[in-house]
Design a protein around this motif. Sequence first.
Motif, PDB file in Angstrom:
ATOM      1  N   LEU A   1       0.830  -1.195   0.000  1.00  0.00           N
ATOM      2  CA  LEU A   1       0.000   0.000   0.000  1.00  0.00           C
ATOM      3  C   LEU A   1       0.870   1.252   0.000  1.00  0.00           C
ATOM      4  O   LEU A   1       1.988   1.236   0.534  1.00  0.00           O
ATOM      5  CB  LEU A   1      -0.933  -0.021   1.209  1.00  0.00           C
ATOM      6  N   PRO A   2       0.399   2.342  -0.580  1.00  0.00           N
ATOM      7  CA  PRO A   2       1.227   3.550  -0.697  1.00  0.00           C
ATOM      8  C   PRO A   2       1.543   4.172   0.648  1.00  0.00           C
ATOM      9  O   PRO A   2       0.793   4.030   1.622  1.00  0.00           O
ATOM     10  CB  PRO A   2       0.364   4.479  -1.560  1.00  0.00           C
ATOM     11  N   SER A   3       2.687   4.842   0.680  1.00  0.00           N
ATOM     12  CA  SER A   3       3.123   5.626   1.849  1.00  0.00           C
ATOM     13  C   SER A   3       3.277   4.793   3.115  1.00  0.00           C
ATOM     14  O   SER A   3       3.119   5.295   4.226  1.00  0.00           O
ATOM     15  CB  SER A   3       2.141   6.793   2.110  1.00  0.00           C
ATOM     16  N   GLY A   4       3.570   3.512   2.949  1.00  0.00           N
ATOM     17  CA  GLY A   4       3.804   2.676   4.119  1.00  0.00           C
ATOM     18  C   GLY A   4       2.572   2.415   4.954  1.00  0.00           C
ATOM     19  O   GLY A   4       2.674   2.223   6.178  1.00  0.00           O
ATOM     20  N   GLN A   5       1.407   2.375   4.313  1.00  0.00           N
ATOM     21  CA  GLN A   5       0.174   2.118   5.059  1.00  0.00           C
ATOM     22  C   GLN A   5      -0.012   0.656   5.422  1.00  0.00           C
ATOM     23  O   GLN A   5      -0.953   0.309   6.141  1.00  0.00           O
ATOM     24  CB  GLN A   5      -1.027   2.590   4.237  1.00  0.00           C
ATOM     25  N   GLY A   6       0.861  -0.204   4.923  1.00  0.00           N
ATOM     26  CA  GLY A   6       0.767  -1.632   5.212  1.00  0.00           C
ATOM     27  C   GLY A   6       0.713  -2.437   3.936  1.00  0.00           C
ATOM     28  O   GLY A   6       1.163  -1.987   2.873  1.00  0.00           O
ATOM     29  N   TRP A   7       0.157  -3.631   4.035  1.00  0.00           N
ATOM     30  CA  TRP A   7       0.120  -4.561   2.914  1.00  0.00           C
ATOM     31  C   TRP A   7      -1.275  -5.148   2.777  1.00  0.00           C
ATOM     32  O   TRP A   7      -1.931  -5.460   3.769  1.00  0.00           O
ATOM     33  CB  TRP A   7       1.117  -5.701   3.155  1.00  0.00           C
ATOM     34  N   ARG A   8      -1.710  -5.303   1.541  1.00  0.00           N
ATOM     35  CA  ARG A   8      -2.996  -5.952   1.277  1.00  0.00           C
ATOM     36  C   ARG A   8      -2.728  -7.337   0.684  1.00  0.00           C
ATOM     37  O   ARG A   8      -1.926  -7.479  -0.245  1.00  0.00           O
ATOM     38  CB  ARG A   8      -3.835  -5.124   0.313  1.00  0.00           C
ATOM     39  N   VAL A   9      -3.404  -8.347   1.231  1.00  0.00           N
ATOM     40  CA  VAL A   9      -3.291  -9.711   0.713  1.00  0.00           C
ATOM     41  C   VAL A   9      -4.695 -10.189   0.371  1.00  0.00           C
ATOM     42  O   VAL A   9      -5.564 -10.253   1.241  1.00  0.00           O
ATOM     43  CB  VAL A   9      -2.636 -10.657   1.736  1.00  0.00           C
ATOM     44  N   ARG A  10      -4.909 -10.504  -0.913  1.00  0.00           N
ATOM     45  CA  ARG A  10      -6.235 -10.915  -1.383  1.00  0.00           C
ATOM     46  C   ARG A  10      -6.255 -12.429  -1.618  1.00  0.00           C
ATOM     47  O   ARG A  10      -5.508 -12.945  -2.439  1.00  0.00           O
ATOM     48  CB  ARG A  10      -6.592 -10.182  -2.677  1.00  0.00           C
ATOM     49  N   PHE A  11      -7.107 -13.116  -0.879  1.00  0.00           N
ATOM     50  CA  PHE A  11      -7.349 -14.536  -1.081  1.00  0.00           C
ATOM     51  C   PHE A  11      -8.530 -14.665  -2.031  1.00  0.00           C
ATOM     52  O   PHE A  11      -9.681 -14.477  -1.643  1.00  0.00           O
ATOM     53  CB  PHE A  11      -7.635 -15.224   0.257  1.00  0.00           C
ATOM     54  N   LEU A  12      -8.240 -14.951  -3.289  1.00  0.00           N
ATOM     55  CA  LEU A  12      -9.265 -14.927  -4.332  1.00  0.00           C
ATOM     56  C   LEU A  12     -10.033 -16.243  -4.382  1.00  0.00           C
ATOM     57  O   LEU A  12      -9.596 -17.252  -3.816  1.00  0.00           O
ATOM     58  CB  LEU A  12      -8.601 -14.643  -5.678  1.00  0.00           C
ATOM     59  N   PRO A  13     -11.169 -16.264  -5.065  1.00  0.00           N
ATOM     60  CA  PRO A  13     -11.891 -17.529  -5.239  1.00  0.00           C
ATOM     61  C   PRO A  13     -11.023 -18.557  -5.954  1.00  0.00           C
ATOM     62  O   PRO A  13     -10.145 -18.215  -6.755  1.00  0.00           O
ATOM     63  CB  PRO A  13     -13.101 -17.137  -6.096  1.00  0.00           C
ATOM     64  N   ALA A  14     -11.261 -19.827  -5.661  1.00  0.00           N
ATOM     65  CA  ALA A  14     -10.511 -20.892  -6.332  1.00  0.00           C
ATOM     66  C   ALA A  14     -10.699 -20.794  -7.847  1.00  0.00           C
ATOM     67  O   ALA A  14     -11.770 -20.415  -8.337  1.00  0.00           O
ATOM     68  CB  ALA A  14     -10.989 -22.249  -5.826  1.00  0.00           C
ATOM     69  N   LEU A  15      -9.640 -21.112  -8.581  1.00  0.00           N
ATOM     70  CA  LEU A  15      -9.717 -21.063 -10.037  1.00  0.00           C
ATOM     71  C   LEU A  15     -10.778 -22.035 -10.542  1.00  0.00           C
ATOM     72  O   LEU A  15     -10.844 -23.195 -10.120  1.00  0.00           O
ATOM     73  CB  LEU A  15      -8.358 -21.418 -10.658  1.00  0.00           C
ATOM     74  N   HIS A  16     -11.590 -21.562 -11.466  1.00  0.00           N
ATOM     75  CA  HIS A  16     -12.645 -22.378 -12.054  1.00  0.00           C
ATOM     76  C   HIS A  16     -12.059 -23.245 -13.164  1.00  0.00           C
ATOM     77  O   HIS A  16     -11.242 -22.788 -13.965  1.00  0.00           O
ATOM     78  CB  HIS A  16     -13.750 -21.470 -12.604  1.00  0.00           C
ATOM     79  N   ASP A  17     -12.469 -24.520 -13.223  1.00  0.00           N
ATOM     80  CA  ASP A  17     -11.995 -25.458 -14.256  1.00  0.00           C
ATOM     81  C   ASP A  17     -10.474 -25.560 -14.269  1.00  0.00           C
ATOM     82  O   ASP A  17      -9.839 -25.539 -15.335  1.00  0.00           O
ATOM     83  CB  ASP A  17     -12.504 -25.031 -15.636  1.00  0.00           C
ATOM     84  N   PHE A  18      -9.901 -25.653 -13.096  1.00  0.00           N
ATOM     85  CA  PHE A  18      -8.446 -25.827 -12.976  1.00  0.00           C
ATOM     86  C   PHE A  18      -8.195 -26.721 -11.767  1.00  0.00           C
ATOM     87  O   PHE A  18      -8.678 -26.415 -10.662  1.00  0.00           O
ATOM     88  CB  PHE A  18      -7.764 -24.473 -12.774  1.00  0.00           C
ATOM     89  N   PRO A  19      -7.485 -27.836 -11.964  1.00  0.00           N
ATOM     90  CA  PRO A  19      -6.834 -28.284 -13.194  1.00  0.00           C
ATOM     91  C   PRO A  19      -7.773 -29.089 -14.090  1.00  0.00           C
ATOM     92  O   PRO A  19      -8.842 -29.511 -13.670  1.00  0.00           O
ATOM     93  CB  PRO A  19      -5.725 -29.175 -12.656  1.00  0.00           C
ATOM     94  N   THR A  20      -7.317 -29.308 -15.334  1.00  0.00           N
ATOM     95  CA  THR A  20      -7.989 -30.195 -16.271  1.00  0.00           C
ATOM     96  C   THR A  20      -7.010 -31.297 -16.659  1.00  0.00           C
ATOM     97  O   THR A  20      -5.903 -31.385 -16.119  1.00  0.00           O
ATOM     98  CB  THR A  20      -8.430 -29.430 -17.523  1.00  0.00           C
ATOM     99  N   SER A  21      -7.390 -32.098 -17.612  1.00  0.00           N
ATOM    100  CA  SER A  21      -6.494 -33.148 -18.096  1.00  0.00           C
ATOM    101  C   SER A  21      -5.450 -32.613 -19.061  1.00  0.00           C
ATOM    102  O   SER A  21      -4.538 -33.350 -19.465  1.00  0.00           O
ATOM    103  CB  SER A  21      -7.311 -34.256 -18.781  1.00  0.00           C
TER     104      SER A  21
END
Length: 298
Positions: free
Chosen positions: A236-256
């Motif tokens: 984050l700008p100016s030393g405001q800290g850090w953002r960590v985003r845990f996103l939704p699981a990838l759709h259709d991954f893995p495949t064959s």
Amino acid sequence: MKEISLRLALGLLWLLHWLPLPWLAALAHRLGGLLYRVAGSRRKVGLRNLALCFPDMPPAERETLLKQHFRWLTQSLLDRAVLWWASPERIRSLIQVEGDIELAERVYQTEGRATMWLCPHFVGLDVAGAAILLCQARPGASIYQAQSHPLMDKLMKRGRLRFGDAQIFPRSDSVKPLLRAIKEGRGFFNLPDMDFGSKDAAFVPFFGVPAATLLAPSRMARMLNMVVQPVITELLPSGQGWRVRFLPALHDFPTSDAEADAAHMNRFIEHEILKQPAQYLWVHRRFKTRPPGQSRFY
């Protein structure tokens, strides 16, 4: 002399961890401009990568973007002092967590499945590892690249293991202990977007350029029936800290089709890079390995 210089640099880094993060960010802003000027080889790599990935961007804009990148990169290096030596309470207070952080624990408890945390190389990558260990319940596992200097190797391992229940395995060793740890329920912190050569890789597009991309994320996830959850970091700008985003699981991954999965993964990473292009690790030689018959870029 080299040993003494390293110890002095690490001693200075240790002193910096007492400073507030905004102070470190201000220092990084100044040092990043200096690093851009003196790190000639990395500057050339960065400019070459940006020219390949953004050919329609005017050269002056690419240069401005890389200067911004060097400032963020420098901040991530100074932030490492906090990650290595500050208290877990202080670090936890600096991390803003977004998204489904409980996914790994939930799918293990309800389905018995392990999770692969897919973490592209944004400059705040080490913060993602800290967030995974400090802010969610599932134990972790990862692969690390052994450092040539014993002291640096010791510090790197200590920094990645100090927050909780984690195991790390040298990249040069057999993969069997890692697979065993995942089968026991550990989440796997996986870095998918570096060029490790053509072995077990496919040349798939990365911003339209064929890039040697590991097939292991797809193959491992399929073999072990893993959920694949991207985790994205942002300073984050100016030393405001850090953002960590845990996103939704990838759709259709893995495949064959591991190669199609690698292309899918690169498209996802491209999408995330466009949200914060200055914080992606442009100084890595992402296109070092070329398809047969193609000339080198670096």
